[in-house]
Design an enzyme around this catalytic site. Structure first.
Site, PDB file in Angstrom:
ATOM      1  N   CYS B 314       0.842  -1.209   0.000  1.00 57.38           N
ATOM      2  CA  CYS B 314       0.000   0.000   0.000  1.00 57.38           C
ATOM      3  C   CYS B 314       0.871   1.251   0.000  1.00 57.38           C
ATOM      4  O   CYS B 314       0.520   2.262  -0.606  1.00 57.38           O
ATOM      5  CB  CYS B 314      -0.913   0.028   1.220  1.00 57.38           C
ATOM      6  SG  CYS B 314      -2.244  -1.183   1.140  1.00 57.38           S
ATOM      7  N   CYS B 470      13.241   6.770  -6.578  1.00 56.32           N
ATOM      8  CA  CYS B 470      11.784   6.692  -6.557  1.00 56.32           C
ATOM      9  C   CYS B 470      11.338   7.216  -5.201  1.00 56.32           C
ATOM     10  O   CYS B 470      11.961   8.134  -4.676  1.00 56.32           O
ATOM     11  CB  CYS B 470      11.305   5.263  -6.821  1.00 56.32           C
ATOM     12  SG  CYS B 470      11.903   4.062  -5.626  1.00 56.32           S
TER      13      CYS B 470
END
Lengths: 81, 512
Positions: B314, B470
């Site tokens: 998540c 990232c």
């Protein structure tokens, strides 16, 4: 012979579609259908050993043979909670 | 020719408990007259004193509401299915028509036996009685024959362990507490973070920084002080799982990672305790009940875990805040059904929910005779090392500074800043998605989402010093591997991603 392929979760993002129709050779297994698609969408390749599959909403194995008009579903595991 | 009429549960006492009966007629009106002639008890429930169909009784021919067809004059063809669907108000005192009480019936519960073996004292464990306060609290349960006093006492006797007090654990624990599950255990060792509040409704803004279990206990005690909340502030492991699970009847898996999912599954199979399973990803959820006596387990569905990093969590992939609310309440529903022993449990069925399309699908699952843990010849007879099973190895410590300099594949935020300040020529490639790039970024970076790298890497100079990043470093590690595989010589991955950059270099930028 034509089958409908249904992708879930991340696989849908990779294929860019929730549902695809594909022509397959008579006697093709789910695994053969998967490998065909993995050729088309190389990002699917690493998922091969982790996915589960179903034919017409019934859990199936990669070596099961598919029939004309079958709906094949590919589901990656998800872990979120 | 007779037409089949489907009868809803509240009306089955008037059709000898049958869920479908046949009636004759060419129109819906004629069919209903024939139906109420054969089953006279239905009449008062379908028609008012003036002989008109009651307004809250909906009649469907196949999937169509007769109100939008020709009402009672709607013709019926051979093979049609007619359904009677009374509205079920719920939620508030109903202002229903007088003289109609769809739930003033008894004996419609499909009472079954416990599909699980009771902990400690076995299935004959004596059921506790309810106090007057409890009777008042649970009255909406007690007046339903499917629950009743006996079902509520079973709930009071039950012990349920929720793994995780996060997205799934929040709604599940809250509804189980409210429903009166006598002992509710919670396993978690995390603290509440701002980024949890979008979905983990056990916790509120003032709880940020507190232990999740302390916060959960406060919330659940407010919800229902009659029950016992047992908090286990530990990381679930192969060493403690069996002992931890032992006193409980049902385990509710609301964890957020694969090693723990396999651990929970295997421990449930070994201890023969049902696993009310749920899992979520972005807009999609899954639910099932695993590890019952004759039902399949998680490994029958997914024998092997995915390689690390393949399936985003998540935190990496995002999740719709309300999604765990839906899946967690399904887990709570299944748990309550198992405890009371009513209805059709989600055993041998894998439910898939798609919030974007608002669609539920169901797959049939079977116990796999070759399953390594629940099959006929199991190879897993005790808990294993699940981190290793899932391919997760602790990061090796760099042995020396020399080693780092020679084989550097990573760079720290501080080092990157120093190099930028020195004016070193380097290209920063952000491999996140465009919507993440809008939240925060490293100045001067170019955006090439990970999925586009194989198509767009030629935009980059293979001889230039490249730093990929990232959010936290997992996706960019893959991008770095790819770039090296196509001949890039100088690629560094930013350790800890943009989040580390914000922490160490530019705290004015938001984190997500």
């Amino acid at each position: 012979m034509r089958v409908t392929v249904r992708f879930f979760a991340r696989l849908r993002d990779i294929a860019g579609a929730a549902e695809l129709a594909r022509d397959v050779a008579p006697g093709a297994t789910i695994g053969a259908v998967w490998r065909e698609l993995a050729g088309e969408f190389p990002e699917l390749v690493p998922y091969e050993r982790s996915i589960s599959s179903a034919v017409n909403a019934d859990y199936a194995r990669m070596d099961d043979v598919v029939g004309d008009g079958d709906e094949i579903a590919f589901l990656p595991p998800v872990s979120g909670g | 020719m007779a037409t089949k009429i489907l009868i809803p549960t509240p009306l089955r006492p008037y059709t000898e408990k049958k869920d479908a009966v046949d009636a004759e007629g060419k129109t819906v009106g004629e069919l209903l007259v024939d139906l109420t002639t054969k089953h006279t008890g239905l009449k008062a429930h379908l028609y008012n004193d003036q002989g008109h169909l009651r307004s809250f009784v909906n009649v469907y021919v196949n999937d169509e509401d007769i109100r939008y067809l020709q009402k009672e004059q709607t013709p019926v063809q051979p093979g049609d299915t007619v359904s009677i669907i009374p509205s079920v108000a719920g939620g508030a005192p109903a202002g229903a028509e007088k003289g109609y009480d769809p739930f003033s019936t008894a004996g419609v519960a499909e009472k079954g036996s416990y599909p699980f073996s009771r902990a400690k004292t076995g299935p004959d464990r004596e059921l506790p009685s309810l106090t007057n306060d409890e009777i008042k609290r649970y009255s909406r349960h007690l007046i339903m024959p499917e629950v009743g006093m006996e079902g509520q006492r079973k709930l009071k006797a039950a012990k349920v362990l929720c793994i995780g007090a996060g997205g799934l654990g929040s709604p599940a624990a809250m509804y189980l507490a409210a429903a009166g599950v006598g002992t509710l255990g919670l396993v978690d060792f995390d603290v509440v973070d701002f980024s949890n509040l979008q979905r983990q409704i056990l916790h509120g803004t003032p709880d940020v920084g507190r232990s999740k279990l302390a916060s959960a206990k406060d919330r659940l005690t407010t919800l229902n002080p009659e029950i016992t909340i047992a908090t286990h502030e530990v990381a679930l492991s192969s060493q403690n799982a069996l002992e931890l699970f032992d006193p409980y009847d049902i385990i509710l898996d609301g964890t957020d990672n694969f090693p723990t999912r396999y651990l929970v599954n295997d421990a449930c199979v070994l201890l023969r305790k049902p696993n009310a399973y749920g899992s979520i990803f972005r807009f999609e959820g899954q639910a099932s009940v695993f590890a019952t006596k004759d039902g399949p387990c998680y490994r029958c569905l997914y024998p092997e875990p995915p390689p690390p990093g393949l399936v985003p969590s998540c935190a990496e992939g995002g999740v719709l805040g309300v999604l765990p609310g839906i899946i967690g309440t399904i887990q709570a529903t299944e748990t309550i059904k198992l405890i009371i022993g009513v209805g059709e449990p989600l055993i041998g069925r894998f439910l898939i929910f798609d919030a974007l399309r608002m669609r539920f699908r169901e797959l049939k699952l079977r116990k796999d005779p070759d399953c390594p843990v629940c099959g006929t010849h199991p190879t897993v007879k005790q808990l294993i090392d699940y981190e290793q099973f899932c391919g997760i190895h602790p990061a090796p410590e760099p042995t020396s500074v020399q080693n780092i300099q020679n084989n550097a594949t990573e760079i720290s935020s501080i080092e990157l800043k120093q190099r930028l300040d020195r004016g070193d020529p380097l290209k920063i490639v952000d491999v996140r998605e465009p919507n993440e790039y809008q939240i925060n970024r490293i100045p001067g970076s170019v955006l090439i989402p990970l999925g586009d790298v194989p198509r767009r890497y030629q935009e980059l100079d293979p001889d230039e010093q490249i730093v990929v990043h990232c959010k936290m470093g997992t996706r960019s590690a893959k991008a770095a591997d790819f770039l090296r595989s196509v001949g890039f010589k100088r690629v560094l991955n930013l350790r800890g991603g943009v989040l580390d950059w914000v922490d160490k270099i530019d705290p004015t930028q938001p984190k997500y």
